[in-house]
Design a protein around this motif. Structure first.
Motif, mmCIF file in Angstrom:
data_model
loop_
_atom_site.group_PDB
_atom_site.id
_atom_site.type_symbol
_atom_site.label_atom_id
_atom_site.label_comp_id
_atom_site.label_asym_id
_atom_site.label_seq_id
_atom_site.Cartn_x
_atom_site.Cartn_y
_atom_site.Cartn_z
ATOM 1 N N LEU A 1 33.129 -22.146 -37.918
ATOM 2 C CA LEU A 1 31.825 -21.573 -38.231
ATOM 3 C C LEU A 1 31.586 -21.541 -39.736
ATOM 4 N N ILE A 2 32.637 -21.248 -40.492
ATOM 5 C CA ILE A 2 32.521 -21.252 -41.951
ATOM 6 C C ILE A 2 32.294 -22.672 -42.455
ATOM 7 N N LEU B 1 26.209 -27.401 -43.792
ATOM 8 C CA LEU B 1 24.751 -27.336 -43.724
ATOM 9 C C LEU B 1 24.116 -26.986 -45.059
ATOM 10 N N GLY B 2 24.940 -26.852 -46.088
ATOM 11 C CA GLY B 2 24.412 -26.658 -47.433
ATOM 12 C C GLY B 2 24.329 -25.217 -47.900
ATOM 13 N N ALA B 3 24.851 -24.264 -47.120
ATOM 14 C CA ALA B 3 24.792 -22.854 -47.528
ATOM 15 C C ALA B 3 25.777 -22.599 -48.671
ATOM 16 N N LYS B 4 25.356 -21.798 -49.613
ATOM 17 C CA LYS B 4 26.232 -21.449 -50.725
ATOM 18 C C LYS B 4 27.318 -20.481 -50.242
ATOM 19 N N PRO B 5 28.449 -20.407 -50.983
ATOM 20 C CA PRO B 5 29.566 -19.547 -50.540
ATOM 21 C C PRO B 5 29.159 -18.109 -50.263
ATOM 22 N N VAL C 1 27.321 -17.954 -46.968
ATOM 23 C CA VAL C 1 28.250 -18.104 -45.844
ATOM 24 C C VAL C 1 28.979 -16.792 -45.585
ATOM 25 N N PHE C 2 29.335 -16.126 -46.668
ATOM 26 C CA PHE C 2 30.045 -14.847 -46.515
ATOM 27 C C PHE C 2 29.175 -13.808 -45.835
ATOM 28 N N PHE C 3 27.933 -13.640 -46.299
ATOM 29 C CA PHE C 3 27.072 -12.583 -45.774
ATOM 30 C C PHE C 3 26.488 -12.901 -44.403
#
Length: 289
Positions: free
Chosen positions: A185-186, A192-196, A199-201
């Motif tokens: 999932l991470i 998909l281009g999400a920033k770290p 992804v965390f939140f």
């Protein structure tokens, strides 16, 4: 099939019977004794109580001084929990991400302190923080201070001792939750281009929230009554409920009033557990979604 299921249920009930009996005798009976004692009058000679019903012990709790003690206790528990979250939650996530010998080494760092009596470990902190202790000597040798700092008998020292003693519960709770996290999932979020931070939140925090909440409960509840840490590291200005119960039992010999204080702590603990159960259920629903 229904008969087999009933037999398994009966077998499970018999296996749980010893634990139920143990809990009824050593938990239920003890709590009932404390509740009954809290409604009795103090014996004038200082031994036990008189079998006379009274509400004086609870009326005494309405005095401003005791309200301040409860406020200080809740404040200390909140500060301890907040610091344990800030330090223990990231460490628990790190434990789940590393592998092999490094994970074993870090787990040993968390678990090894449990092999030593907590009272001995807090005495160690007292020796380190005292005026002639290692910390002040090191700061003096480095030229950072001219005279010893007052590190002991302060509120900060009590918070330090609380965090030191309870942070393993936060770390292990977070680790057990983060270890079950599906790493795919991470990776999907990153692909998909999400920033770290996003992804965390949006992935890590929601999925590890049950472990975080469990750690908060395991830290907050014990910190309400750990009196020996504040006795060794705290000053005379701050009094907490745990210290007050200890003093009423051993010094003032007012057992009914000590029981009333304990009942209030039990009610606070029950309230915390109720909030945890309800919030935990919602957290589980969010995880499933």
């Amino acid at each position: 099939m229904r008969g087999a299921a009933n037999r398994r249920k009966n077998r499970a009930g018999w296996l749980a019977m010893p634990m139920l009996v143990w809990s009824a005798i050593f938990v239920g009976a003890a709590i009932l004794y404390i509740i009954v004692l809290s409604f009795l009058k103090r014996n004038p000679d200082g031994n036990g109580a008189i079998l006379t019903f009274t509400l004086e012990n609870y009326a005494k709790l309405a005095q401003p001084g005791y309200a301040r003690v409860f406020w200080q206790t809740l404040k200390l528990a909140a500060e301890t929990t907040a610091l344990c979250v800030l330090i223990g939650y990231p460490f628990g996530l790190l434990l789940a991400k590393v592998e092999g010998r490094m994970r074993t080494f870090l787990l040993l760092l968390v678990i090894v302190p449990f092999w030593t009596n907590a009272l001995v470990r807090i005495y160690g902190w007292k020796i380190l923080l005292m005026g002639t202790g290692v910390v002040n000597k090191l700061l003096t040798a480095l030229g950072l201070i001219d005279k010893p700092l007052k590190l002991i008998n302060t509120h900060g020292a009590v918070v330090l001792g609380m965090v030191y003693g309870l942070i393993p519960f936060m770390i292990l709770s977070t680790y057990s939750s983060a270890e079950k996290l599906d790493k795919r999932l991470i990776d999907a979020g990153r692909d998909l281009g999400a920033k770290p931070w996003k992804v965390f939140f949006t992935v890590e925090l929601p999925l590890t929230l049950p472990g975080l909440m469990s750690g908060c409960v395991l830290v907050f509840v014990p910190s309400l009554a750990l009196f020996f840490i504040s006795d060794l590291l705290g000053g005379t200005s701050d009094v907490y409920v745990g210290n007050l119960v200890n003093d009423q039992l051993l010094i003032s010999r007012d057992w009914p009033f000590a029981a009333a204080l304990s009942v209030v702590l039990l009610l606070v603990t029950a309230l915390v557990m109720l909030i945890y159960r309800r919030a935990g259920g919602r957290a589980s629903d969010m995880t499933l979604m």
